[in-house]
Structure formats: structure tokens, C-alpha cells
Design a protein around this motif. Structure first.
Motif, short mmCIF file in Angstrom:
data_model
loop_
_atom_site.label_atom_id
_atom_site.label_comp_id
_atom_site.label_asym_id
_atom_site.label_seq_id
_atom_site.Cartn_x
_atom_site.Cartn_y
_atom_site.Cartn_z
N UNK A 186 0.84 -1.20 0.00
CA UNK A 186 0.00 0.00 0.00
C UNK A 186 0.88 1.25 0.00
N UNK A 187 0.21 2.40 -0.11
CA UNK A 187 0.96 3.66 -0.22
C UNK A 187 1.78 3.92 1.04
N UNK A 188 1.23 3.56 2.20
CA UNK A 188 1.95 3.81 3.46
C UNK A 188 3.31 3.11 3.46
N UNK A 189 3.33 1.89 2.95
CA UNK A 189 4.61 1.16 2.88
C UNK A 189 5.60 1.92 1.99
N UNK A 190 5.11 2.38 0.84
CA UNK A 190 6.01 3.09 -0.09
C UNK A 190 6.53 4.38 0.56
N UNK A 191 5.64 5.10 1.26
CA UNK A 191 6.06 6.34 1.94
C UNK A 191 7.14 6.01 2.97
N UNK A 192 6.91 4.97 3.75
CA UNK A 192 7.87 4.61 4.80
C UNK A 192 9.24 4.31 4.21
N UNK A 193 9.27 3.60 3.09
CA UNK A 193 10.56 3.24 2.50
C UNK A 193 11.20 4.44 1.78
N UNK A 194 10.36 5.27 1.18
CA UNK A 194 10.89 6.48 0.53
C UNK A 194 11.53 7.40 1.56
N UNK A 195 10.98 7.40 2.78
CA UNK A 195 11.58 8.21 3.85
C UNK A 195 13.01 7.77 4.14
N UNK A 196 13.22 6.46 4.07
CA UNK A 196 14.57 5.94 4.32
C UNK A 196 15.54 6.46 3.26
N UNK A 197 15.06 6.61 2.02
CA UNK A 197 15.92 7.15 0.96
C UNK A 197 16.08 8.66 1.12
N UNK A 198 15.01 9.33 1.56
CA UNK A 198 15.04 10.80 1.71
C UNK A 198 16.09 11.23 2.72
N UNK A 199 16.23 10.42 3.77
CA UNK A 199 17.23 10.70 4.80
C UNK A 199 18.63 10.92 4.24
N UNK A 200 18.90 10.25 3.11
CA UNK A 200 20.23 10.31 2.49
C UNK A 200 20.23 11.19 1.24
N UNK A 201 19.17 11.97 1.08
CA UNK A 201 19.13 12.88 -0.07
C UNK A 201 18.80 12.20 -1.39
N UNK A 202 18.13 11.03 -1.33
CA UNK A 202 17.80 10.31 -2.56
C UNK A 202 16.51 10.80 -3.21
N UNK A 203 16.24 10.26 -4.39
CA UNK A 203 14.99 10.57 -5.08
C UNK A 203 14.06 9.36 -5.03
N UNK A 204 12.79 9.60 -5.40
CA UNK A 204 11.83 8.51 -5.54
C UNK A 204 11.51 8.34 -7.02
N UNK A 205 11.87 7.20 -7.60
CA UNK A 205 11.58 6.93 -9.02
C UNK A 205 10.48 5.89 -9.09
N UNK A 206 9.36 6.26 -9.69
CA UNK A 206 8.19 5.39 -9.62
C UNK A 206 7.74 4.87 -10.98
#
Ligand SMILES: [Zn+2]
Length: 520
Positions: A186-206
Motif C-alpha cells: 500500500x501507499x503507506x509502505x512506499x512512503x515509509x521506504x521512501x523516507x529511508x531514501x530521503x534521509x540520504x538525499x535520494x529521489x523517488x523513481x516510480x
């Protein structure tokens, strides 16, 4: 006298200002600004000088004869896992002017980036490579192919894997929300994992959850991930993939514009073709694909379950606006190469079945049960392709891979994406100016993935450069005969070294792994 001459020559060689000096080029610098005439000097893998370098000396001088010199192309959307080891020169890409690829897209990446990066660096690669860390890769390590929501503990485990990938140099996090097992999240899972990438200055490619009927909701979901996790969003291979909705790309682009006004950094990428390519499994309902290959086979062998799958497929194809499966063509099939290049409709007739949708569905299920196939789908309209291409924040990305020359019948985008944009959409149809087309292949993707020293012809930048005649550049790969290199890219430099010279592969491997240098 002879001695003095020899000394002078040595001195001249030592004193050469540049390793390579390209004279009389029309420089298209990647910003989108109009071309200008200049000489470009390259030293130690970097662009050292741009201007009128009349007095300068160089180990090698080359007269561009007014051809275009542009930054090497950055392909923001590729899938080269496994293939880059087989063809480390990345021949199909460098012949198309590509000097950097971003892989790990659509949720599928290497499990162990540190190891992969080290191996590639050791082996040597023809172009530069950056990677995302994939959702499906991470989820399958924690939940397998289970069709259910993740527990909070599982989310934590997946977050740790994403963070590990980011620390190893990933440029961000990718999803493939139509594929197994990402589609079960679900979207919540994707948000949670994207946060882990955001912490390191990453992007979200969907890779969006839907590219047709529920396309707007899928874009909204991706934007929500960007907003809630606090990171830029890159929408992959943007398209309208539903015949009934052809022409509706204006709405989708409008939604991106609205999101940008609201402060979410959303950009997209696109390949310049009206046909897509992916596995045959995408024609089946996602529940039928859960829990691994063995389970799928069991379902297909069980008559009531098979009937239920077939019934849903009938509804699915109607929703897509097709009357039959003539739009679906086998690109490569491991267990029967004779099927390659044929549509499901043709294969169905070859099997002696009648020309009816329900039989075509059985043909697909048979192929599935035998191990599946990779497909090309004629699913887009060229009007939408052009409209999306005109959108200023659409980058060019192939969604292709590195190809072994002559193997299978893959989508031609792996060979011809850049040349096709320049030949068909710039020269023939005038959809883009050449300067803007170059920007979409260079500085725009460089900005998105945070490359600060590539994507422009600028002093101090890496000497990733491509020299070509805009009147002559041409893609040659077609759907029937994809294994044909693009023509017209006469010189392609990666970190100052020619990987293509005089239009021919040199075999050099000057590429580097580009690790993300984000926050701690
Ligand atoms: Zn994808």
C-alpha cells in the motif's frame, strides 16, 4: 641539430595544453541555450577550456567541421542488471551517444550494491553507471512474493535495506507498483521506504501503479509519496497506456504541473516510441502471480482457478480498449524462439485455435505455464507521445537495457532512443528544437539525480561528450530488426576517453560507478 629537434619535439609534446582538442564545433551545451561555435580542450578526463583556442596544442586534434558537440547523454531510466557484466562496453548505448545510465528502476535493482559496484569497477565498464535501490528487490528479501500488507517489523527491516543501499551509493529508491511483489504494497509502505531514501538525499523513481484508467490516481499516489516522504519524484516512462484514453495525456501533464506549483518536485521520463515492452505476466491479474513460479503453475493447472483468471483477463483487455491480442507481440521466448516477432493472435492461429478472444487467452496462459515471454505492446498513440515529449520537464530515458548483439527481439529503444529523438522528433517532425532535445538528455536528468559535474559542456565538468552531424544522425533499430546500432554519433567520449571513434566502438572501458554523495 637532430638532437635539438628531438628535444624540441619532446618539449612540444610535454607542453601540449590538452590531451584532445576539438576545433570548430557547434557546441550545444545542454542548458537548452542556442548553439555557439567554439573549440573545446580536454585534459585529464575533464573539459579544460571552451573558446577560441587558436594557439593551443594538444596530443590529438580533431576538426569537428561544424558538427554538434554536446554533453554525453544521461539515460535516467534503464535496466542493465546482469547485462552489464555480459556486455561491459554497453555497445548499444554508447553507439547511441549514451555516457551514463541509471539502473535499478521499476523496483528491481541489485541486492548488494556495494558488491555490484566493486565488481563493475574492477571489471571495467564502457559508460558511467548509477543505481537506485529497488522496492521489489527489498520486499522479496523480507516477504518473498506474498500477497499481503507488510507488518510494522517487516517495514522496519525493509527500511534498513533501503538505508543500506543508500549508504552504498544508491541515488534513490524505485518502485514498480504493477509488478510482483511491489503491487501488493500500500501507499503507506512506499512512503515509509521512501523516507529511508530521503534521509540520504535520494529521489523517488516510480513505475506508477497504473498507466491507463487509474493513471491520475496513480500519479497522485506518487506525488503523495514525494510530499509525505519529502523527496523529489521521477515518474518513469510516462505514457497513456490505454487505447480508450488516447489523447488524455494533457490531463496527466496538468496534474504534474499542479503538483509542482504546490511544491512537490515532480519530473518525468519517456521513451520516444508508441509501443511498450514488458513481460507477458502483466496480462494476468496480479493475484494469479503471487507466491512464486511454482504456485503460478499450480493455479494454471487447476481448471476452476484457470477459468477465473481467464475471465478476469477478458475484463482487463476490454478495459484497455483492445478487441484482441494482436497488439501484444512476443519479443523473446526462452523455450521457443520461433515465436519471437509474432503476436498472440498469430501464435493462437498457429496452434490451430480459432480466432476468438477466449482462445487467445488460453494461448497466453499456455505460454505463461511454459515459463513466460518478454513482450512488446502496441499500446500508445503518437499524439500523446508528442505531447508528453513537449512538456519541458520530460527527460528522455530508454527504459531499455544493455543488449547482446543479435540475441532475441528486444524493444528497439535500447538501441535507438537518442538517435530517434534527434532524427524523428527534432529533424522530421520538429516537435522539439535540437537544443531542447539535448537538454532533456543531459542537464535535465543530471539535475534530477544530483550529478553536479556532468550533463553540461562546461569547464571543469567531466569530459563526457558526443560529436555528431544533426543532418545525418539516425536510429536504425526497428521492432522487427532491433539489433542495429544508431548511426551518426562519430565520437563519444566517456571521462575523456573515446568509446566510439569515427563511428566505431573502441572497446575502451573508461566508465565509473557514480555513487550518490548525499546527506550522511
Ligand atoms: Zn517500468
Amino acid at each position: 641539430m637532430r638532437l635539438i629537434l628531438a628535444l624540441c619535439l619532446t618539449a612540444a609534446l610535454q607542453a601540449a595544453d590538452y590531451d584532445l582538442l576539438i576545433r570548430n564545433a557547434r557546441v550545444i551545451d545542454g542548458t537548452g541555450n542556442p548553439w555557439f561555435r567554439a573549440d573545446v580542450g580536454i585534459k585529464d578526463g575533464k573539459i579544460a577550456a571552451i573558446g577560441r583556442l587558436l594557439q593551443a596544442t594538444a596530443t590529438r586534434e580533431l576538426d569537428a567541421r561544424d558538427r554538434v558537440l554536446a554533453p554525453g547523454f544521461i539515460d535516467i531510466h534503464t535496466h542493465v542488471e546482469g547485462e552489464v557484466e555480459k556486455v561491459p562496453g554497453a555497445d548499444n548505448y554508447v553507439m547511441d551517444g549514451v555516457t551514463t545510465v541509471v539502473t535499478g528502476n521499476c523496483g528491481g535493482s541489485s541486492r548488494n550494491l556495494a558488491e555490484t559496484f566493486a565488481r563493475l569497477q574492477k571489471q571495467g565498464i564502457g559508460l558511467n553507471l548509477a543505481s537506485l535501490i529497488g522496492h521489489n528487490t527489498v520486499r522479496s528479501q523480507v516477504l518473498g512474493a506474498a500477497n499481503r500488507q507488510a507488518t510494522p517489523e517487516e517495514i522496519l527491516k525493509m527500511q534498513e535495506l533501503v538505508e543500506k543501499g543508500m549508504r552504498e551509493g544508491a541515488i534513490g529508491f524505485s518502485t514498480g507498483l504493477i509488478y510482483i511483489p511491489g503491487t501488493y504494497a500500500n501507499t503507506e509502505e512506499v512512503v515509509a521506504l521512501a523516507k529511508a531514501a530521503a534521509k540520504y538525499g535520494g529521489i523517488y523513481a516510480s513505475h506508477l501503479r497504473d498507466e491507463g484508467e487509474r493513471g491520475l490516481a496513480a500519479i497522485e499516489e506518487a506525488v503523495r509519496v514525494g510530499r509525505e516522504a519529502g523527496l523529489p519524484v521521477q515518474l518513469a516512462h510516462f505514457k497513456v497506456d490505454n487505447r480508450r484514453l488516447w489523447g488524455s495525456s494533457a490531463k496527466n501533464v496538468g496534474l504534474i504541473e499542479k503538483s509542482r506549483r504546490e511544491g512537490v518536485d515532480v519530473t518525468v521520463d519517456q521513451y520516444p516510441y508508441d509501443r511498450s515492452s514488458t513481460g507477458i505476466g502483466i496480462l494476468l491479474p496480479s493475484w494469479a502471480l503471487a507466491d512464486g513460479e511454482q504456485k503460478v503453475k499450480e493455479r494454471l493447472a487447476d481448471p476452476p482457478t484457470r477459468a477465473r483468471i481467464a475471465k478476469e483477463m477478458e475484463q482487463m483487455i476490454k478495459r484497455l480498449g483492445h478487441k484482441d491480442y494482436s497488439y501484444a507481440v512476443v519479443a523473446s521466448c526462452q523455450f521457443d524462439h520461433s515465436l519471437e516477432g509474432k503476436s498472440i493472435r498469430e501464435i493462437n492461429l498457429l496452434k490451430g485455435r480459432r480466432k476468438k478472444l477466449k482462445y487467445e487467452i488460453q494461448t497466453i496462459l499456455d505460454l505463461m505455464a511454459q515459463g513466460g515471454a518478454s513482450m512488446v505492446y502496441h499500446s500508445m498513440s503518437d499524439k500523446d507521445v508528442e505531447r508528453i515529449m513537449r512538456y519541458p520537464f520530460t527527460a528522455v530515458g530508454s527504459d531499455g537495457g544493455i543488449r547482446e548483439f543479435g540475441v532475441g527481439v528486444p524493444h528497439p529503444r535500447s538501441y535507438g532512443t537518442r538517435a530517434r529523438v534527434l532524427a524523428e522528433y527534432v529533424r522530421n517532425r520538429e516537435v522539439l528544437t535540437i537544443e531542447d532535445a539535448i537538454r532533456k538528455m543531459t542537464s535535465l536528468p543530471a539535475r534530477t539525480i544530483g550529478l553536479r559535474d556532468r550533463g553540461l559542456v562546461r569547464e571543469g565538468y567531466a569530459a563526457d561528450l558526443v560529436l555528431f552531424d544533426p543532418a545525418r544522425v539516425q536510429d536504425k533499430a526497428t521492432f522487427l530488426k532491433p539489433h542495429q546500432f544508431s548511426e551518426g554519433f562519430d565520437l563519444v567520449l566517456v571521462n575523456g576517453q573515446p568509446v566510439v571513434d569515427n563511428g566505431k566502438l573502441t572497446g575502451a572501458r573508461p566508465g565509473r560507478v557514480l555513487r550518490h554523495m548525499g546527506n550522511p
